[in-house]
Design a protein around this motif. Structure first.
Motif, PDB file in Angstrom:
ATOM      1  N   GLU A 115      11.254 -39.690   2.699  1.00  0.00           N
ATOM      2  CA  GLU A 115      11.343 -38.322   3.226  1.00  0.00           C
ATOM      3  C   GLU A 115      10.476 -37.381   2.403  1.00  0.00           C
ATOM      4  N   LEU A 116       9.824 -36.482   3.068  1.00  0.00           N
ATOM      5  CA  LEU A 116       9.058 -35.446   2.373  1.00  0.00           C
ATOM      6  C   LEU A 116       9.602 -34.093   2.795  1.00  0.00           C
ATOM      7  N   GLU A 117       9.826 -33.227   1.806  1.00  0.00           N
ATOM      8  CA  GLU A 117      10.185 -31.840   2.128  1.00  0.00           C
ATOM      9  C   GLU A 117       9.201 -30.964   1.378  1.00  0.00           C
ATOM     10  N   ILE A 118       8.261 -30.391   2.099  1.00  0.00           N
ATOM     11  CA  ILE A 118       7.166 -29.676   1.450  1.00  0.00           C
ATOM     12  C   ILE A 118       7.198 -28.198   1.810  1.00  0.00           C
ATOM     13  N   PHE A 119       7.292 -27.369   0.771  1.00  0.00           N
ATOM     14  CA  PHE A 119       7.355 -25.921   0.990  1.00  0.00           C
ATOM     15  C   PHE A 119       6.135 -25.204   0.423  1.00  0.00           C
ATOM     16  N   ALA A 120       5.182 -25.974  -0.126  1.00  0.00           N
ATOM     17  CA  ALA A 120       3.944 -25.381  -0.640  1.00  0.00           C
ATOM     18  C   ALA A 120       2.822 -25.813   0.295  1.00  0.00           C
ATOM     19  N   ASP A 121       1.695 -25.054   0.293  1.00  0.00           N
ATOM     20  CA  ASP A 121       0.679 -25.397   1.296  1.00  0.00           C
ATOM     21  C   ASP A 121      -0.511 -26.177   0.761  1.00  0.00           C
ATOM     22  N   ASP A 122      -0.710 -26.157  -0.565  1.00  0.00           N
ATOM     23  CA  ASP A 122      -1.867 -26.857  -1.108  1.00  0.00           C
ATOM     24  C   ASP A 122      -1.419 -28.096  -1.875  1.00  0.00           C
ATOM     25  N   VAL A 164       8.700 -30.705  -2.553  1.00  0.00           N
ATOM     26  CA  VAL A 164       7.669 -29.880  -3.199  1.00  0.00           C
ATOM     27  C   VAL A 164       8.033 -28.423  -2.942  1.00  0.00           C
ATOM     28  N   ARG A 165       8.469 -27.742  -3.988  1.00  0.00           N
ATOM     29  CA  ARG A 165       8.948 -26.365  -3.841  1.00  0.00           C
ATOM     30  C   ARG A 165       7.775 -25.385  -3.738  1.00  0.00           C
ATOM     31  N   PRO A 166       8.037 -24.159  -3.271  1.00  0.00           N
ATOM     32  CA  PRO A 166       6.941 -23.216  -2.992  1.00  0.00           C
ATOM     33  C   PRO A 166       5.971 -23.026  -4.155  1.00  0.00           C
ATOM     34  N   ASP A 167       6.479 -23.063  -5.401  1.00  0.00           N
ATOM     35  CA  ASP A 167       5.587 -22.843  -6.546  1.00  0.00           C
ATOM     36  C   ASP A 167       4.779 -24.084  -6.927  1.00  0.00           C
ATOM     37  N   ALA A 168       5.133 -25.207  -6.368  1.00  0.00           N
ATOM     38  CA  ALA A 168       4.540 -26.466  -6.844  1.00  0.00           C
ATOM     39  C   ALA A 168       3.225 -26.785  -6.139  1.00  0.00           C
ATOM     40  N   GLN A 169       2.289 -25.828  -6.196  1.00  0.00           N
ATOM     41  CA  GLN A 169       0.975 -26.064  -5.581  1.00  0.00           C
ATOM     42  C   GLN A 169       0.250 -27.177  -6.333  1.00  0.00           C
ATOM     43  N   LYS A 170      -0.715 -27.786  -5.642  1.00  0.00           N
ATOM     44  CA  LYS A 170      -1.540 -28.865  -6.220  1.00  0.00           C
ATOM     45  C   LYS A 170      -0.710 -30.086  -6.615  1.00  0.00           C
ATOM     46  N   HIS A 194       9.586 -31.593  -7.203  1.00  0.00           N
ATOM     47  CA  HIS A 194       8.473 -30.876  -7.831  1.00  0.00           C
ATOM     48  C   HIS A 194       8.743 -29.383  -7.739  1.00  0.00           C
ATOM     49  N   ALA A 195       9.035 -28.767  -8.888  1.00  0.00           N
ATOM     50  CA  ALA A 195       9.323 -27.331  -8.874  1.00  0.00           C
ATOM     51  C   ALA A 195       8.158 -26.514  -9.422  1.00  0.00           C
ATOM     52  N   GLN A 196       7.242 -27.190 -10.140  1.00  0.00           N
ATOM     53  CA  GLN A 196       6.144 -26.496 -10.809  1.00  0.00           C
ATOM     54  C   GLN A 196       4.802 -27.083 -10.377  1.00  0.00           C
ATOM     55  N   PRO A 197       3.730 -26.322 -10.491  1.00  0.00           N
ATOM     56  CA  PRO A 197       2.442 -26.780  -9.970  1.00  0.00           C
ATOM     57  C   PRO A 197       1.817 -27.929 -10.755  1.00  0.00           C
ATOM     58  N   GLY A 198       0.918 -28.629 -10.062  1.00  0.00           N
ATOM     59  CA  GLY A 198       0.055 -29.610 -10.717  1.00  0.00           C
ATOM     60  C   GLY A 198       0.702 -30.945 -11.029  1.00  0.00           C
ATOM     61  N   GLY A 199       1.874 -31.201 -10.514  1.00  0.00           N
ATOM     62  CA  GLY A 199       2.551 -32.463 -10.826  1.00  0.00           C
ATOM     63  C   GLY A 199       1.977 -33.623 -10.028  1.00  0.00           C
ATOM     64  N   GLU A 200       2.025 -34.797 -10.657  1.00  0.00           N
ATOM     65  CA  GLU A 200       1.570 -35.988  -9.948  1.00  0.00           C
ATOM     66  C   GLU A 200       2.674 -37.037 -10.027  1.00  0.00           C
TER      67      GLU A 200
END
Lengths: 440, 250
Positions: free
Chosen positions: A364-371, A335-341, A306-312
């Protein structure tokens, strides 16, 4: 200080390098192929000390390369013509026999408006951007399957769906291997779905039992903004085959993507799905049912980025393991930093029927965004005795009760297929697997 | 010959003796009730009769119409005509109720030498029985017992009983978890199935159920055996005095 360790090349590695460098390398893909060959010569086949290949050590599993398949003769075409994998779904078929495009087994007449289907060679003549796409979506990352496939690049198909086109009839890419002696087969398919276009692509793989052939096929998907794509894949290779494949996808903003894979074939198989959420608000459902018996080894590896926000993203994989079979599921959600939500949920469930069956589940989860909302689950278990007793107390014999429970287990994944004809055809293949088990 | 005859039955789970020489006989057309304190082995009796593999039979016999039950697989017992209504019906996600019913009915019919029902005949058969039990058609479309209330699950058990047309029905605490309205519906369903060629063994902790399903014979079970047998009045006596007298019995 880093000590340079030069690993000994295996027989298979040397054979690949020799066989693929001897192939003619026409422009405009000569540079691409040469680069892939160089990379392969340098990095070779992956082994268990390479993290992504920990459970599927290709150095060990792929001892020798089978000779490259020759052009199919009339007998091979006649044999391939008997193939009936998903033959009843009313699809437009594009057929490859032993890796070569077989026009006589393909249905390319009367293409719908907005649909263009070309052989790779023809597409290369008219589309100067194609070599760039064929080079891969993430060229910095080395993958031996991708490198070998690129080094062997020759036969393939390019399917182009124009912006706005709604292609109702499924397009079925068939990869059929024939004959009684082991061969190596390569193939590449590219599907480009234009903005707001919609299509269903089916891909099947089949070949003879008792022949140790080797296939390496890659499906590359480029899905533009607001497009909708359904993918159904059936891997029904022969029982001695080694099957290596990838589905590489890049999706644009607000696109909808559904993918399902039924895996029943091959002695050894590895399917890798690198999926890039390149735009905003993408919805993707990636699911699969894997049914294994004997000593089959099957590896399903997902890399959802996930590089962009709002993806499901939803991933649902069911693996049934009988006898001494071994299943591997590796599912990575980045989930990259820009991929919020981002909302990502992944589930891999395995049902062990055989006493010596083995499942390796690695979510595995690699999460770099906070929301973000991300969850993963992995379960491995046997059939529930209480459920079985309940069914048997109602008069249902043991094997039949087991079949009912196994079917309900993998049925949940098959239910995600949107097209009813395809769903029924996939279900009947899965039921046939069960029926074969019940008479054992 | 009794329809169900249990003689000196002994069974254990792991190392624990639960049934310690239980005997009873149910004739065709009769309804027997088994009452007893918690832990007396009532549910174990029902599981042993139905063939659950967690229980090991260490002695005694159980026959249905003179035929040995204990050597049969659970599905064979069902085909012979034994039916167990579970205290806790199991949820089976992913298996549609109709698929389950049809598989069960046709498996049993096949073993009994009857012809399998065609789809339209089967649907008619199920709808008719479901209506009698006040079971919503929507329930039939859902996976087996998934999301059902306690009352719906028990009604679903009685529906299966009606569909499988058994000779001998064992109801394990069918009243547990039911409110009075649900209890009445379930009891009516059972009463409708009473027939002169069919026997019932109704296991319950409370007398309440027996107001609605009136038994011919009442047994008191304690510590793994029948300690007293009498008529319906015995149930009322137990309700008034409780099980204290039996806790130290046997």
């Amino acid at each position: 200080m880093n000590a340079e360790v030069k690993m000994m090349r295996t027989a298979a590695e040397t054979q690949y390098s020799d066989a693929l460098s001897a192939l003619p390398a026409p422009e405009p893909i000569r540079a691409l192929r040469e680069k892939a060959l160089r990379l392969f010569a340098e990095k070779g086949l992956p082994h268990r000390r390479v993290e992504e290949w920990k459970y599927t050590d290709l150095r060990v599993l792929l001892r020798e390369m089978a000779p490259l398949a020759g052009k199919p003769d009339a007998r091979a075409i006649a044999e391939a013509n008997k193939n009936d994998v998903l033959s009843d779904i009313g699809a437009r078929e594009i057929t490859f026999v032993n890796g070569a495009f077989a026009a006589e087994l393909s249905k390319l007449k009367g293409l719908e408006q907005g649909l263009r289907i070309s052989t790779l060679a023809d597409a290369l003549k008219s589309d100067p951007t194609l070599p760039q796409l064929l080079a891969g979506l993430n060229p910095s990352k080395y993958d031996a399957v991708f490198a070998l496939n690129t080094a062997a690049l020759n036969e393939g198909v390019v399917i182009d769906i124009a912006p706005g086109a709604q292609i109702a009839k499924p397009i079925h890419i068939r990869h059929i291997v024939t004959g009684t002696s082991p061969v190596s087969v390569f193939g590449r398919a590219v599907v480009k779905v234009g903005k707001k276009a919609q299509a269903t692509i089916v891909q099947s793989h089949a070949g003879p039992d008792a022949v140790a052939y080797q296939t390496n096929t890659i499906l590359q998907l480029s899905v533009a903004d607001d497009a909708e794509l359904d993918i159904v894949r059936v891997q029904a290779e022969g029982d001695k085959a080694i099957h290596l494949s990838m589905t590489i996808a890049a999706a644009g903003a607000k696109s909808r993507f559904r993918s399902f894979a039924l895996t029943t074939g091959a002695a050894v198989s590895r399917h890798t799905v690198p999926f890039a959420f390149a735009g905003k608000d993408i919805r993707a459902l990636i699911s699969g049912a894997t049914l294994l018996r004997g000593k089959q080894h099957t590896d399903m590896t997902l890399e959802v980025d996930h590089a962009q926000p709002g993806g499901e993203s939803r991933e649902l994989f069911k693996t049934v393991l009988d006898d001494e079979s071994r299943g591997v599921f590796q599912g990575l959600i980045v989930v990259r930093p820009d991929a919020q939500k981002t909302d990502g949920r992944m589930m891999s469930a395995a049902l062990l029927l055989g006493e010596s069956a083995e499942m390796d589940n690695k979510p595995e989860l690699e999460i770099f965004a906070d929301d973000v909302q991300c969850a993963h689950g992995a379960t491995t278990g046997a059939l529930d005795d209480d459920l079985l007793f309940y069914l048997r107390a109602r008069g249902i014999p043991k094997k039949e009760a087991e079949s009912l429970l196994i079917q309900s287990f993998f049925g949940e994944a098959i239910e995600t297929i949107e097209n009813q004809k395809i769903r029924d055809a996939v279900m009947s293949r899965a039921s046939a697997w069960l029926a074969a088990r019940a008479v054992k | 010959m009794a329809l169900l005859e249990v003689k000196n039955l002994q069974a254990r789970v792991e190392d624990k003796e639960i049934l310690r020489g239980l005997s009873l006989a149910v004739n065709a057309g009769e309804v027997h009730a088994i009452m007893g304190p918690n832990g007396s082995g009532k549910s174990t009796l029902s599981y042993v009769l139905a063939g659950k593999s967690d229980y090991e039979v260490t002695g005694g016999t159980a026959t249905l119409e003179g035929e040995d039950l204990l050597s049969l697989e659970p599905d064979e017992r069902a085909a012979k005509g034994l039916f167990l209504a579970f205290q806790y019906p199991i949820e089976i996600p992913g298996v549609a109720s109709m698929t389950f019913f049809r598989t069960a009915v046709n498996a049993v019919r096949k073993k009994r030498g009857d012809e399998e029902l065609s789809t339209p005949d089967f649907l008619r058969f199920v709808r008719e029985k479901a209506k009698e039990l006040n079971i919503d058609q929507d329930m039939l479309k859902r996976p087996v017992n998934v999301g059902f209330s306690g009352g719906e699950k028990k009604r679903n058990e009685i529906l299966q009983m009606a569909l499988l047309e058994p000779k001998m029905c064992v109801l394990d605490e069918t009243d547990s978890g039911l409110d009075i309205d649900a209890l009445k519906i379930v009891a009516e369903g059972v009463n409708r199935l009473r027939a002169k060629n069919r026997g019932f063994l109704v296991i319950t902790h409370y007398q309440r159920l027996l107001d609605h399903i009136v038994p011919d014979v009442v047994h008191v079970m304690a510590k793994g055996k029948i300690v007293r047998t009498g008529g319906p009045e015995l149930a009322h006596e137990l309700e008034a005095k409780g099980y204290a007298a039996y806790d130290n019995a046997a």
